[in-house]
Design a protein around this motif. Structure first.
Motif, mmCIF file in Angstrom:
data_model
loop_
_atom_site.group_PDB
_atom_site.id
_atom_site.type_symbol
_atom_site.label_atom_id
_atom_site.label_comp_id
_atom_site.label_asym_id
_atom_site.label_seq_id
_atom_site.Cartn_x
_atom_site.Cartn_y
_atom_site.Cartn_z
ATOM 1 N N LYS A 170 0.813 -1.222 0.000
ATOM 2 C CA LYS A 170 0.000 0.000 0.000
ATOM 3 C C LYS A 170 0.847 1.272 0.000
ATOM 4 O O LYS A 170 0.333 2.353 -0.284
ATOM 5 C CB LYS A 170 -0.947 0.005 1.200
ATOM 6 C CG LYS A 170 -0.275 0.055 2.561
ATOM 7 C CD LYS A 170 -1.286 -0.094 3.692
ATOM 8 C CE LYS A 170 -0.629 -0.112 5.049
ATOM 9 N NZ LYS A 170 -1.600 -0.354 6.145
ATOM 10 N N TRP A 171 2.130 1.158 0.312
ATOM 11 C CA TRP A 171 3.010 2.334 0.298
ATOM 12 C C TRP A 171 4.057 2.245 -0.800
ATOM 13 O O TRP A 171 5.099 2.889 -0.743
ATOM 14 C CB TRP A 171 3.674 2.525 1.663
ATOM 15 C CG TRP A 171 2.733 3.060 2.705
ATOM 16 C CD1 TRP A 171 2.132 2.355 3.720
ATOM 17 C CD2 TRP A 171 2.262 4.401 2.838
ATOM 18 N NE1 TRP A 171 1.324 3.183 4.459
ATOM 19 C CE2 TRP A 171 1.387 4.444 3.942
ATOM 20 C CE3 TRP A 171 2.490 5.581 2.116
ATOM 21 C CZ2 TRP A 171 0.739 5.614 4.350
ATOM 22 C CZ3 TRP A 171 1.851 6.749 2.530
ATOM 23 C CH2 TRP A 171 0.995 6.753 3.634
ATOM 24 N N GLY A 172 3.812 1.416 -1.796
ATOM 25 C CA GLY A 172 4.727 1.367 -2.937
ATOM 26 C C GLY A 172 5.689 0.203 -2.940
ATOM 27 O O GLY A 172 6.520 0.091 -3.836
ATOM 28 N N GLY A 173 5.580 -0.674 -1.945
ATOM 29 C CA GLY A 173 6.428 -1.859 -1.920
ATOM 30 C C GLY A 173 5.654 -3.053 -2.455
ATOM 31 O O GLY A 173 4.873 -2.929 -3.397
ATOM 32 N N SER A 174 5.833 -4.196 -1.836
ATOM 33 C CA SER A 174 5.123 -5.402 -2.260
ATOM 34 C C SER A 174 4.999 -6.344 -1.076
ATOM 35 O O SER A 174 5.737 -6.232 -0.089
ATOM 36 C CB SER A 174 5.875 -6.108 -3.385
ATOM 37 O OG SER A 174 7.106 -6.630 -2.904
ATOM 38 N N HIS A 175 4.076 -7.292 -1.164
ATOM 39 C CA HIS A 175 3.930 -8.284 -0.101
ATOM 40 C C HIS A 175 5.229 -9.069 0.062
ATOM 41 O O HIS A 175 5.657 -9.356 1.188
ATOM 42 C CB HIS A 175 2.784 -9.245 -0.413
ATOM 43 C CG HIS A 175 1.426 -8.606 -0.410
ATOM 44 N ND1 HIS A 175 1.059 -7.632 0.499
ATOM 45 C CD2 HIS A 175 0.336 -8.810 -1.194
ATOM 46 C CE1 HIS A 175 -0.198 -7.269 0.276
ATOM 47 N NE2 HIS A 175 -0.652 -7.960 -0.749
ATOM 48 N N GLU A 176 5.860 -9.415 -1.049
ATOM 49 C CA GLU A 176 7.085 -10.206 -0.992
ATOM 50 C C GLU A 176 8.199 -9.452 -0.267
ATOM 51 O O GLU A 176 8.900 -10.015 0.583
ATOM 52 C CB GLU A 176 7.545 -10.576 -2.412
ATOM 53 C CG GLU A 176 6.611 -11.528 -3.146
ATOM 54 C CD GLU A 176 5.333 -10.854 -3.669
ATOM 55 O OE1 GLU A 176 4.363 -11.586 -3.966
ATOM 56 O OE2 GLU A 176 5.286 -9.600 -3.754
ATOM 57 N N GLU A 177 8.351 -8.184 -0.610
ATOM 58 C CA GLU A 177 9.390 -7.368 0.031
ATOM 59 C C GLU A 177 9.097 -7.196 1.520
ATOM 60 O O GLU A 177 9.999 -7.249 2.357
ATOM 61 C CB GLU A 177 9.457 -6.002 -0.659
ATOM 62 C CG GLU A 177 10.597 -5.124 -0.179
ATOM 63 C CD GLU A 177 10.681 -3.800 -0.915
ATOM 64 O OE1 GLU A 177 11.613 -3.032 -0.630
ATOM 65 O OE2 GLU A 177 9.796 -3.529 -1.771
#
Length: 304
Positions: A170-177
């Motif tokens: 939601k802030w520009g990253g990813s679930h994986e990261e």
């Protein structure tokens, strides 16, 4: 049942802040060294309405002192989010965003001044992690601010919580990261670490991002339960775990995660350990207006 972090200083400093009693606010904050992480105390002040009015007089009376600047900076962060509200970006007006950004810029000014005056303090850099996300400084700058905090306090829970938010989808990253950061941070810390909470938070963040039905299915995946058990073993179940700092929040987080995962025995263990003490985070994910009600509902589901 009321919100209770387990830290008696929180109630005292919040009451003092509400009363405009700077002498007591300063006494409580100065009694907690930076090395022991005074994040929770600072937020108790920063989330108190009216601090922005009386702290101006303190700044004028103590123009060189870093602590009033730190309080002013943290309060301007809380005050900024009050203007923005917790609504989705599309539902926040242009005027609200203008006030939000103006207050965050003021917060950054105070926090950078504190960082210059007290180069060993972690708190101003922690505050700058939060302002940076609100001002959308970008992942590279956000990472530098996180690294500046943990150089001063390698296992700073609040700093890691903020960086986990930074790398969320939601802030520009990813679930994986997000999951990778959580596991690396938790298992890179000594046994008994509070940072084990990050693994549970990451699962709650992914759960929160999903639609009804898909969210429950996610939490009931065998690999999620296994991940939670591994983190618990390295954190609150470890013999080196110490009930200090934000330990009650850590147990509340695992209680919520285990209950949603359907692991009633593990959830019951966590609820018992909290002894009825509720922390706002993470329960407001389930009930923003009454976190204690969410706690009670999930606790009852375990048969506790």
């Amino acid at each position: 049942m009321q919100e209770d972090s387990g830290d008696p200083g929180v109630r005292r400093v919040r009451d003092a802040a509400s009363a405009g009693d700077w002498a007591t606010v300063r006494e409580v904050l100065e009694a907690r060294p930076e090395s022991e992480d005074r994040t929770e105390l600072l937020w108790a002040v920063g989330e108190t309405a009216g601090v922005e009015r009386w702290i101006a007089g303190v700044l004028e009376a103590e123009p060189e002192a870093p602590l009033p600047r730190l309080v002013a900076g943290i309060r301007h962060i809380g005050w900024a989010w009050e203007a923005r509200t917790g609504a989705r970006a599309k539902d926040v007006s242009r005027e609200q965003f203008e006030v939000f950004h103006a207050r965050l810029h003021t917060a950054e000014q105070w926090l950078y001044e504190v960082a210059e005056r007290e180069p060993r303090w972690s708190s101003p850099w922690y505050g700058l992690q939060i302002t940076g996300r609100g001002l959308e400084v970008g992942q590279a700058t956000a990472r530098r601010r996180f690294e500046a905090t943990v150089r001063r306090d390698p296992h700073h829970l609040g700093a890691h919580q903020q960086q986990l938010q930074q790398v969320c989808d939601k802030w520009g990253g990813s679930h994986e990261e997000m999951h990778a950061f959580a596991r690396t941070s938790a298992f890179g810390a000594p046994g008994g670490t509070l940072l084990g909470q990050l693994v549970a938070v990451a699962h709650l963040e992914e759960w929160l991002s999903l639609d009804a039905g898909a969210d429950a299915a996610y939490m009931h995946r065998p690999e999620v339960a296994q991940s939670l058990r591994e983190a618990a073993a390295h954190s609150f179940r470890h013999p080196e775990f110490v009930r200090s700092g934000a330990w009650i929040q850590v147990l509340n987080t695992f209680a919520m995660a285990f209950s949603l995962a359907g692991d009633r025995d593990a959830a019951r263990e966590c609820f018992q350990a909290t002894e009825g003490r509720v922390t706002k985070f993470p329960w407001y994910y389930m009930n923003g207006s009454d976190p204690a009600a969410a706690y009670r509902k999930q606790r009852s589901s375990t048969g506790r």
